[in-house]
Enzyme design. Structure first.
Site: not given
Ligand SMILES: NC(=O)c1ccc[n+]([C@@H]2O[C@H](COP(=O)([O-])OP(=O)(O)OC[C@H]3O[C@@H](n4cnc5c(N)ncnc54)[C@H](O)[C@@H]3O)[C@@H](O)[C@H]2O)c1
Length: 440
Positions: A156, A266
């Site tokens: 996404l 990312c």
């Molecule tokens: N943001 C994007 O556009 C996007 C798109 C594709 C993939 N990704 C990937 O997805 C993953 C997440 O990205 P994001 O942007 O959503 O991150 P983010 O930082 O917005 O959210 C991560 C969440 O995980 C929580 N967390 C940490 N440890 C935890 C645990 N043990 N149990 C439960 N929750 C926990 C944090 O408190 C936080 O709310 C990353 O690997 C990123 O590379 C992100």
């Protein structure tokens, strides 16, 4: 179906909301108690178009719940999504601490079969580590419980996340057995109705596919930025060049916009992590290294242009800055080019008056009370007593400003445009100096 999502950030929250929206029972678990308390009250901690309404509707319908209780979360879903952050470690590799902490929690509390799905962007081999962690904890507990681990990377885009999740270009499912493939295909059936979008592959290939996609997109951007810089030396106009090459169907128009560098949570970290993965294998990823270096250099281009215009004398200058988010339609400022511009300007003694439609709260969180940075609630408030304007994010509302008004407002009558939003001749007709990227 019953689904648990660990992590309620950009990816976890969108996954949870969209999965609930098609009728599933979803629990989102996060360790951030403040975030969970807000979500429980229907307050969405991030800006993502449409997400607010979708979360509220599904909460009201009883299909979407938020918790900090790991035990409840593990007990709920047969499907356990891991959607926590994978930030860069000091050496650039992906920090798997949060992913493995979730694997450990699942293993500690599971009492029957679970499919653990890595949705976070994780290096090749992570599913094996997740599997090993779960096996280790189960052995410690003296339990024999069946489980599978799958890779299901997320593609996404922030700003268009709901549409991307509901109508994805593809759904990548990386599995090591037919049972997991069947379960995931059933789970994704509601998102796979108009035509086949599911691509099933082995786990390692699925993990690499995510990095390959982001690295390719980052490469396109760095390539265009390299050419834009060269165009400046040659007196060519990169915008004409862009159209000239985009018309070739093998190249295409998307993702070839020159600018002031890519940011976000990312591309920067994923290019670095892939480079690091290569290094661990004894392979020097020459191209990835160049993509990253070109981008780091590009993030300084706007400041260099401003500094050159003022011959390095920025002390006391007031610079209006439009756009803080790393791209439009998000409030995300992770690795945003605006941060490089702001910090360089402040170091050089200038004051910055910044406006962004969605990222002001995030900027306040990052910079707290930085005395040289004033956050403004409208584009015109940012222009108040400003000497120059710099545009860093291409929000729609910046597309057609009143250039005569800009001329009156800006003491030094100059615009630095990091996103090539305007026709240079048109801007200059209003008596403004105009510096864009790769344009004469
Ligand atoms: N943001 C994007 O556009 C996007 C798109 C594709 C993939 N990704 C990937 O997805 C993953 C997440 O990205 P994001 O942007 O959503 O991150 P983010 O930082 O917005 O959210 C991560 C969440 O995980 C929580 N967390 C940490 N440890 C935890 C645990 N043990 N149990 C439960 N929750 C926990 C944090 O408190 C936080 O709310 C990353 O690997 C990123 O590379 C992100």
């Amino acid at each position: 179906m019953k689904i648990t999502v660990f992590g309620s950030g950009y990816v976890g929250l969108v996954t949870g909301a969209c999965m609930a929206d098609v009728g599933n029972q979803v629990i989102c678990m996060d360790i951030d108690a403040d975030k969970v308390a807000k979500l429980q009250q229907g307050e969405i901690p991030i800006f993502e178009p449409g997400l607010d309404a979708m979360v509220k509707e599904n909460q009201a319908a009883g299909r979407l719940k938020f918790t900090t209780d790991v035990k409840e979360a593990v007990a709920h879903g047969v499907f356990q999504f891991i959607a926590v952050g994978t930030p860069p470690d000091e050496d650039g590799s992906a920090d798997l601490r949060y992913v493995l902490a979730v694997a450990e929690s699942i293993a500690e509390h599971m009492t029957d079969y679970r499919v653990v799905i890595d949705k976070s962007t994780v290096p090749v081999g992570t599913a094996d580590k997740v599997k090993a962690k779960i096996e280790e904890v189960l052995a410690r507990r003296g339990e024999k419980i069946e489980f599978d681990v799958a890779s299901n990377p997320e593609f996404l885009k922030e700003g268009a996340a709901l549409n991307d999740f509901m109508r994805p270009d593809r759904i990548i499912i990386g599995v090591d057995n037919p049972r997991t493939a069947e379960l995931l295909k059933a789970l994704y059936a509601p998102f796979n109705r108009s035509h086949e979008r599911i691509i099933t592959m082995d786990v390692r290939s699925a993990e690499l596919t995510k990095y390959a996609a982001n690295a390719m997109l980052a490469t396109k951007i760095s390539f265009m930025n390299e050419l834009a810089n060269l165009a400046e030396y040659l007196g060519a106009d990169i915008e004409q060049v862009r159209q000239g090459i985009g018309s070739d169907s093998r190249i295409g128009y998307s993702f070839i916009y020159p600018g002031c560098g890519y940011g976000g949570s990312c591309f920067p970290k994923d290019v670095k992590a892939l480079e690091r993965t290569a290094k661990e294998q004894g392979y020097h990823a020459e191209l990835l290294n160049a993509v990253e270096n070109v981008n780091n250099r590009q993030k300084s281009r706007l400041f260099e242009k401003i500094s050159a215009h003022y011959q390095g004398k920025l002390e006391g200058k007031v610079i209006a800055l439009w756009g803080l988010a790393f791209k439009p339609d998000t409030d995300d400022m992770r690795e945003a080019p605006s941060r490089v511009v702001i910090e360089s300007l402040c170091r050089a003694g200038a004051r910055v008056q910044a406006y962004d439609p969605e990222a002001l709260a995030e900027a306040r969180r990052i910079y707290r009370d930085k005395p040289q940075l004033k956050l403004c609630s409208s584009p015109s408030a940012a222009l108040d007593n400003a000497d120059a304007l710099v545009i860093v994010t291409e929000w729609k509302e910046f597309r057609s400003p009143d250039f005569d008004e800009l001329n009156r407002a800006l003491g030094d009558k100059v615009i630095f445009d990091g996103r090539n939003m305007y026709e240079p001749a048109f801007v200059r007709r209003s008596g403004l100096a105009y510096h864009a990227i790769g344009r004469p």
